[in-house]
Design a protein around this motif. Sequence first.
Motif, PDB file in Angstrom:
ATOM      1  N   TYR A  69      -7.013 -14.128   3.415  1.00 14.05           N
ATOM      2  CA  TYR A  69      -6.451 -14.535   2.125  1.00 14.05           C
ATOM      3  C   TYR A  69      -7.233 -13.900   0.979  1.00 14.05           C
ATOM      4  N   LEU A  70      -8.576 -13.887   1.101  1.00 14.91           N
ATOM      5  CA  LEU A  70      -9.398 -13.240   0.073  1.00 14.91           C
ATOM      6  C   LEU A  70      -9.071 -11.746  -0.008  1.00 14.91           C
ATOM      7  N   GLY A  71      -8.891 -11.131   1.154  1.00 12.31           N
ATOM      8  CA  GLY A  71      -8.537  -9.704   1.161  1.00 12.31           C
ATOM      9  C   GLY A  71      -7.208  -9.445   0.481  1.00 12.31           C
ATOM     10  N   ARG A  72      -6.223 -10.338   0.717  1.00 21.87           N
ATOM     11  CA  ARG A  72      -4.919 -10.158   0.079  1.00 21.87           C
ATOM     12  C   ARG A  72      -5.026 -10.317  -1.435  1.00 21.87           C
ATOM     13  N   LEU A  73      -5.862 -11.285  -1.881  1.00 24.73           N
ATOM     14  CA  LEU A  73      -6.066 -11.447  -3.325  1.00 24.73           C
ATOM     15  C   LEU A  73      -6.684 -10.184  -3.931  1.00 24.73           C
ATOM     16  N   CYS A  74      -7.697  -9.637  -3.235  1.00 29.71           N
ATOM     17  CA  CYS A  74      -8.352  -8.418  -3.734  1.00 29.71           C
ATOM     18  C   CYS A  74      -7.348  -7.269  -3.831  1.00 29.71           C
ATOM     19  N   ASN A  75      -6.530  -7.097  -2.782  1.00 29.61           N
ATOM     20  CA  ASN A  75      -5.558  -6.000  -2.793  1.00 29.61           C
ATOM     21  C   ASN A  75      -4.526  -6.183  -3.912  1.00 29.61           C
ATOM     22  N   HIS A  76      -4.119  -7.440  -4.119  1.00 31.23           N
ATOM     23  CA  HIS A  76      -3.161  -7.699  -5.198  1.00 31.23           C
ATOM     24  C   HIS A  76      -3.789  -7.349  -6.552  1.00 31.23           C
ATOM     25  N   GLY A  77      -5.069  -7.704  -6.721  1.00 31.48           N
ATOM     26  CA  GLY A  77      -5.752  -7.341  -7.960  1.00 31.48           C
ATOM     27  C   GLY A  77      -5.843  -5.841  -8.146  1.00 31.48           C
ATOM     28  N   ILE A  78      -6.027  -5.106  -7.044  1.00 36.03           N
ATOM     29  CA  ILE A  78      -6.097  -3.636  -7.116  1.00 36.03           C
ATOM     30  C   ILE A  78      -4.746  -3.067  -7.572  1.00 36.03           C
ATOM     31  N   PHE A  79      -3.626  -3.605  -7.006  1.00 34.48           N
ATOM     32  CA  PHE A  79      -2.304  -3.129  -7.412  1.00 34.48           C
ATOM     33  C   PHE A  79      -2.072  -3.384  -8.900  1.00 34.48           C
ATOM     34  N   LEU A  80      -2.503  -4.561  -9.380  1.00 36.46           N
ATOM     35  CA  LEU A  80      -2.364  -4.871 -10.808  1.00 36.46           C
ATOM     36  C   LEU A  80      -3.187  -3.901 -11.656  1.00 36.46           C
ATOM     37  N   SER A  81      -4.402  -3.613 -11.193  1.00 39.78           N
ATOM     38  CA  SER A  81      -5.279  -2.699 -11.935  1.00 39.78           C
ATOM     39  C   SER A  81      -4.693  -1.285 -11.962  1.00 39.78           C
ATOM     40  N   ASN A  82      -4.113  -0.846 -10.823  1.00 39.42           N
ATOM     41  CA  ASN A  82      -3.513   0.495 -10.773  1.00 39.42           C
ATOM     42  C   ASN A  82      -2.326   0.629 -11.732  1.00 39.42           C
ATOM     43  N   THR A  83      -1.665  -0.506 -12.025  1.00 38.01           N
ATOM     44  CA  THR A  83      -0.522  -0.503 -12.938  1.00 38.01           C
ATOM     45  C   THR A  83      -0.959  -0.824 -14.371  1.00 38.01           C
ATOM     46  N   HIS A  84      -2.293  -0.875 -14.585  1.00 32.89           N
ATOM     47  CA  HIS A  84      -2.893  -1.103 -15.899  1.00 32.89           C
ATOM     48  C   HIS A  84      -2.684  -2.525 -16.419  1.00 32.89           C
ATOM     49  N   TYR A  85      -2.369  -3.473 -15.506  1.00 29.23           N
ATOM     50  CA  TYR A  85      -2.355  -4.879 -15.896  1.00 29.23           C
ATOM     51  C   TYR A  85      -3.766  -5.429 -15.676  1.00 29.23           C
ATOM     52  N   TYR A  86      -4.689  -4.984 -16.505  1.00 27.58           N
ATOM     53  CA  TYR A  86      -6.102  -5.267 -16.247  1.00 27.58           C
ATOM     54  C   TYR A  86      -6.440  -6.752 -16.387  1.00 27.58           C
ATOM     55  N   GLN A  87      -5.863  -7.426 -17.375  1.00 28.33           N
ATOM     56  CA  GLN A  87      -6.178  -8.838 -17.547  1.00 28.33           C
ATOM     57  C   GLN A  87      -5.673  -9.651 -16.354  1.00 28.33           C
ATOM     58  N   ALA A  88      -4.447  -9.346 -15.900  1.00 28.34           N
ATOM     59  CA  ALA A  88      -3.931 -10.037 -14.710  1.00 28.34           C
ATOM     60  C   ALA A  88      -4.793  -9.733 -13.487  1.00 28.34           C
ATOM     61  N   THR A 119       0.831  -1.206   0.000  1.00 32.10           N
ATOM     62  CA  THR A 119       0.000   0.000   0.000  1.00 32.10           C
ATOM     63  C   THR A 119       0.866   1.257   0.000  1.00 32.10           C
ATOM     64  N   LEU A 120       1.973   1.198   0.755  1.00 34.66           N
ATOM     65  CA  LEU A 120       2.869   2.347   0.826  1.00 34.66           C
ATOM     66  C   LEU A 120       3.537   2.602  -0.522  1.00 34.66           C
ATOM     67  N   TYR A 121       3.998   1.538  -1.189  1.00 37.28           N
ATOM     68  CA  TYR A 121       4.566   1.702  -2.533  1.00 37.28           C
ATOM     69  C   TYR A 121       3.518   2.252  -3.497  1.00 37.28           C
ATOM     70  N   ASN A 122       2.271   1.809  -3.327  1.00 35.61           N
ATOM     71  CA  ASN A 122       1.193   2.311  -4.178  1.00 35.61           C
ATOM     72  C   ASN A 122       0.977   3.811  -3.949  1.00 35.61           C
ATOM     73  N   ASP A 123       1.039   4.239  -2.671  1.00 35.32           N
ATOM     74  CA  ASP A 123       0.909   5.671  -2.353  1.00 35.32           C
ATOM     75  C   ASP A 123       2.062   6.477  -2.950  1.00 35.32           C
ATOM     76  N   MET A 124       3.231   5.835  -3.077  1.00 38.71           N
ATOM     77  CA  MET A 124       4.404   6.510  -3.631  1.00 38.71           C
ATOM     78  C   MET A 124       4.430   6.422  -5.163  1.00 38.71           C
ATOM     79  N   ASP A 125       3.335   5.894  -5.754  1.00 37.39           N
ATOM     80  CA  ASP A 125       3.225   5.721  -7.211  1.00 37.39           C
ATOM     81  C   ASP A 125       4.288   4.779  -7.766  1.00 37.39           C
ATOM     82  N   GLU A 126       4.794   3.886  -6.928  1.00 36.40           N
ATOM     83  CA  GLU A 126       5.725   2.853  -7.378  1.00 36.40           C
ATOM     84  C   GLU A 126       4.951   1.535  -7.460  1.00 36.40           C
TER      85      GLU A 126
END
Length: 689
Positions: A233-252, A199-206
């Motif tokens: 575990y479900l929450g971690r999967l959701c957060n990982h999907g959000i990080f992928l979406s923020n980086t425009h890896y939409y299919q992943a 989350t912190l890396y996401n806030d730093m736009d990394e």
Amino acid sequence: MKNILLLILLFCTGITQAISQDFVKQMDAYANNGEYAKVDSIYTLAHTQIDYDTHPVEALDVDVTYAIYLDAQNKFPQSRLLIAQIRKEITKMRETIRDAKTLKRIQELEAMATYELAYGLWLDNKIKEAKETADQAIEQSVALNDSSLMSEAYNLSGVIYRRLFMLDKAIASYQKTLKIAENQQNYNLASIIISNMSTLYNDMDENDKAIIISRKQFSYPLDTLSMKTHTNYLGRLCNHGIFLSNTHYYQAALDTFRIAEACLRENSPASIRFYLYTHHIKALQETGRIAESLQYCRKALRYRDLPQNPQNKANFDYLYGYILFHNTDSLIQAYRYAASATDFYRTADSLNILFSKSLLLLSEIEAQRNNLSTSASLAKEAYEKEIARQKDKYHKRLAGFQAELETQEKDLEISRLNEKRAIEKTGYQIRTYTIAGILVLVLLLSAILMIHMRKRKIAFRLKQMELEGEIKEKEAKSRLLASEMSKKMTEQYLKGLEDSNNRISKELHDGICNELLSIHMQINQSEQKQLSEQLTQIRKNVRNLSHQLSTPQFEHISLYDMLLLYTEKLNLLGSPQISSYISPEVKNVILLPEKILEVYRIIQEAVSNTIKHAHAQHMYLTTSRQDGQIEIIFEDDGVGFNVTLVEENELESGLGLRSIKERIHQLQGTIQIESQPGKGTILHIQFPV
């Protein structure tokens, strides 16, 4: 007899340790149930049986435990005062206790108290003091090699650095915590730390770093039998999907959300389903799969009105309103959801990036409805809010840089002081070695002089014997001459010896003794300075006096039982008395534990306000059910207040009434307040079943 006394002493010590542990366990049990009044009673009882003079370690254990629960009740000043007392007692103990095992336990309790002090300061929003104290806790846990406390201290340090917007230092603290957690195989803590770091890396736009570190947690072993672990575990999967979406890896991201959806169980919490569906909708919408996104919107709508995180609910409302406006003809529904999201962001999260987006969406909708002036006003507000958000982000980052600069300056100053102390230490050692060399030289010269004098004495005696042999014929005269010569030589010897001794004494007094006196004075001054620094540190720690109030559990109790038990408990406490009437229809009402908790907090706050402000003699509580609504009427015969004045000026209402209104809003209910000065107060509350 001595053996019997020793056995009795050991037996009494064992009993005291068992009693102290029993007190700690009782405080833990009551605190876990939110019964803090009983925790206070147990602590008072413990101090009547255990004291610092006879059982210091046991008394410390009880005090540290109680300080933790004071912070849990947000009683931060009381906790800080108690920890100051603990530290004072520990200082005394170090002067008297010599047992290594006991001293180590005292050090462990001191480290725990330091960590709790830092935690309480953080909860009390005293961030700079919390940072300094957290650093002390880290030093103490490292000295003890206590990996558990070390990981907690590093984690707290990371949270504090994040609050100060010192993001690089926060990452460094999290990395140290993660390493310790992995070495301990504490994978639950490791997953939490990874989530914080991502989350912190996401806030730093990394975002790429956020994805890399987030992926690591899926290599840990997972106990899927535990519902809590499964939900995490479900929450971690959701957060990982959000990080992928923020980086425009939409299919992943979509693949990750599908995996999470496949892992859902029938008893999976509604909140995690809502969270998953909302972000699945966003990824589908970004890839242009509008039909699928609308399907997931309908899935999410099933859980929207259930108890949710308001932030997640507002995010869904904005997203659903956006999709409805751009892809359907449901203009009214789009406006309703967009307005709901905007209202939340305006009151609770005005710096959220979605606030300006929701304002722009409303502006577009109003333009479509030909409300051009309203549309222009919303567009202007959106622009202003985005500028304010960017400024806030800039100022926070600037504050973080300034804080890092101050820290680096302090580190540099500490380095300079350490260098100065090293130079002073080197100078002291040089002086010490010089004086020691002079002493050795003086002793060596003294030894040489004594040997030389001894040789002269022996030679003199030999010469005397030779003379006695030569004048043997004149025995009487020789004896007289020998006597006179012996006397003269003895006087010369004694005079020479006395002169030598005086010379050595003068050298010792004027030279070496003065040097030793100077060193002694320097040592005394150094000790006084160190003692002064210790006293200054102690005074500083006395000034620096923080778990949120543990929530009562209502999983196995109905609304009727809660009201009945609470009013009975109040009447046991004495004046003012409360008279209650609970309609029989309330017995059949089934509410979620979260709603029962809100009702409990509302009545609790009303009673608290009455006791503190109304000076009432009686309170009355009436609860009934009518037309699918729960109706609660709370009345007192106290001093009352001017309702109009309070409602016009929110600052006059105080935290109590505001807290009641917010909780009623959570219940989707309403409140009416009737009061006049001198005529008591009536609260009329309604909310749907």
